[in-house]
Design an enzyme around this catalytic site. Sequence first.
Site, PDB file in Angstrom:
ATOM      1  CG  ASP A  43      -1.990   1.025   1.188  1.00 41.81           C
ATOM      2  OD1 ASP A  43      -2.006   1.814   0.227  1.00 41.81           O
ATOM      3  OD2 ASP A  43      -2.825   1.045   2.101  1.00 41.81           O
ATOM      4  CG  ASP A  44      -0.110   4.721   0.053  1.00 45.51           C
ATOM      5  OD1 ASP A  44      -0.949   4.265  -0.747  1.00 45.51           O
ATOM      6  OD2 ASP A  44      -0.399   5.565   0.923  1.00 45.51           O
ATOM      7  CB  CYS A  83      -6.499   2.841  -1.206  1.00 46.68           C
ATOM      8  SG  CYS A  83      -5.023   3.506  -0.404  1.00 46.68           S
ATOM      9  NE  ARG A  87      -6.069  -0.898  -1.545  1.00 43.30           N
ATOM     10  CZ  ARG A  87      -5.133  -1.550  -0.866  1.00 43.30           C
ATOM     11  NH1 ARG A  87      -5.376  -2.751  -0.404  1.00 43.30           N
ATOM     12  NH2 ARG A  87      -3.970  -1.000  -0.636  1.00 43.30           N
ATOM     13  CE  LYS A 140      -6.078   0.414   2.118  1.00 41.26           C
ATOM     14  NZ  LYS A 140      -5.221   1.597   2.028  1.00 41.26           N
ATOM     15  CG  HIS A 142      -9.868   1.185   1.398  1.00 34.73           C
ATOM     16  ND1 HIS A 142      -8.871   2.116   1.243  1.00 34.73           N
ATOM     17  CD2 HIS A 142     -10.934   1.868   1.889  1.00 34.73           C
ATOM     18  CE1 HIS A 142      -9.303   3.302   1.609  1.00 34.73           C
ATOM     19  NE2 HIS A 142     -10.552   3.176   2.005  1.00 34.73           N
ATOM     20  CB  SER A 165      -6.509   3.625   4.890  1.00 37.92           C
ATOM     21  OG  SER A 165      -6.609   3.537   3.490  1.00 37.92           O
ATOM     22  CG  HIS A 219      -1.822   4.065   3.870  1.00 42.76           C
ATOM     23  ND1 HIS A 219      -2.188   4.840   4.954  1.00 42.76           N
ATOM     24  CD2 HIS A 219      -2.653   4.424   2.852  1.00 42.76           C
ATOM     25  CE1 HIS A 219      -3.189   5.628   4.590  1.00 42.76           C
ATOM     26  NE2 HIS A 219      -3.492   5.407   3.325  1.00 42.76           N
ATOM     27  CG  ASP A 271      -2.457   0.871  -2.937  1.00 37.67           C
ATOM     28  OD1 ASP A 271      -1.266   1.226  -2.753  1.00 37.67           O
ATOM     29  OD2 ASP A 271      -3.415   1.358  -2.309  1.00 37.67           O
ATOM     30  CG  ASN A 272      -1.802   4.358  -4.087  1.00 36.53           C
ATOM     31  OD1 ASN A 272      -2.820   3.934  -3.548  1.00 36.53           O
ATOM     32  ND2 ASN A 272      -0.806   4.871  -3.384  1.00 36.53           N
ATOM     33  CE  LYS A 292      -2.819   7.613  -1.093  1.00 35.30           C
ATOM     34  NZ  LYS A 292      -2.792   6.958   0.229  1.00 35.30           N
TER      35      LYS A 292
HETATM   36 MG    MG Z   1      -2.644   3.061  -1.356  1.00 27.64          MG
END
Ligand code: MG
Length: 449
Positions: A43-44, A83, A87, A140, A142, A165, A219, A271-272, A292
């Site tokens: 994540d991130d 996010c 996803r 996660k 989300h 998150s 994240h 994810d980003n 992001k």
């Molecule tokens: Mg993310």
Amino acid sequence: MIHASASRRVGFLLALLCCPLVAAAADEEKKADPPNIVILFADDLGYGDLGCFGHPTIATPNLDRMAREGLRLTQFYVAECVCTPSRAALLTGRLPIRNGMCSDTKRVLFTDSLGGLPEGEITIADTLKGKGYATACVGKWHLGHLPQFLPTRQGFDSYYGIPYSNDMKPTVLLRGATVIEDPADQTTLTKRYTAEAVSFIRQNRDQPFFLYMPHNFPHVPLFASDDFKDKSLRGLYGGVVEELDWSVGQVLDTLRELELDKKTLVFFTSDNGPWLIKNRNGGSAGLLRGGKGSTWEGGMREPTIAWWPGTIPAGGVSRELGCTTDLLATISALVDAPLPDDRVLDSYDLGPVLLGKGESPRKSMLYYRGRKLMAARLGPWKAHFMTQAGYRQANPEVHDPPLLFHLEHDPSEKYNVAKDHPDVIADIRKLVSEHEANLNAPPSQLEIR
Ligand code: MG
């Protein structure tokens, strides 16, 4: 009596004749014995945050080994720069604009959101469940935290994780739909996700399984266990990434120990891009521009590795285009499952790329931010119709003519060459208008309160 050299020649000819049969038999065997699928999703995490993608001080020995034994993909994307929509796209093989999982005003789902991934969407988990796979989501989610939107309603047999998150309150840990910890102790979260994933693999060693493991980190807020938090040259952010790397090692070591490594496709990506406004608590997109929340390359191009020893050639680098939306078609082809034919998909089978047998069927990329199509890529060319200066800036800057970059000559998107290539811009405009002509965007799930 046949002369020895003639005998060798006959043997060689026989071997040649048999080759297609052997190959066909191997294909049949693969279909009869389809691979396990593991998707590890950070994540991130930024494009430049792994050793094998050039980070100078974050140590990622397990991901580096995974890359040496597998394939690094250097032009692999997510379908959105934050996010929730990213996803939704990965799991459904569809752009978020097609399933309502994006918005211009609410970029992601929040704890007061009433929407989620519509139950009618067909996920990778639904597809694999239909083929008899055991399925688990660890991490996660989300995609909606209300009971009707949780992973167990989207093809997963089990769920363990924070349903959004890790900066959202209450930061609850769920098993299935039940809160088991409030607030979750995030210092041990990566360790506990890892234990859960390893246990799932062990329990299902004798049958096909699908593990979807979307981590909550890196994240912000950042947490690492005592084993990692003060150890990295890159400070706490580095420690968090190094613990994720450890987790990847645990998963791969378990597969090796159970002799499942040659029967399992493992895919790692993020994810980003990195959350740059978090300064030192955010990551790095390396030489890519932006992060992001933006449709510059740094927001949507991800550090990606595919691993399947014996099937994916070791130590390769692919510069072919791919996107997380392609995982649905790629996995469906591997396990011989039908693709949904009652909806528009944005999914290409990347099998030829993974197996080192050919080029990607994907030749273009659409860069959405919320419900706005900001940019489009065709071959090496990318046109930005709109750009966002900052993460929170409300209104994008419009460009007409669009900014044009040649991403292979200019991966950092520094040199606008629009005036020299009106023909390229015309081709990209045509790609966009064909896409928009078939677009039937439902209302946003993210705006339901
Ligand atoms: Mg993310």
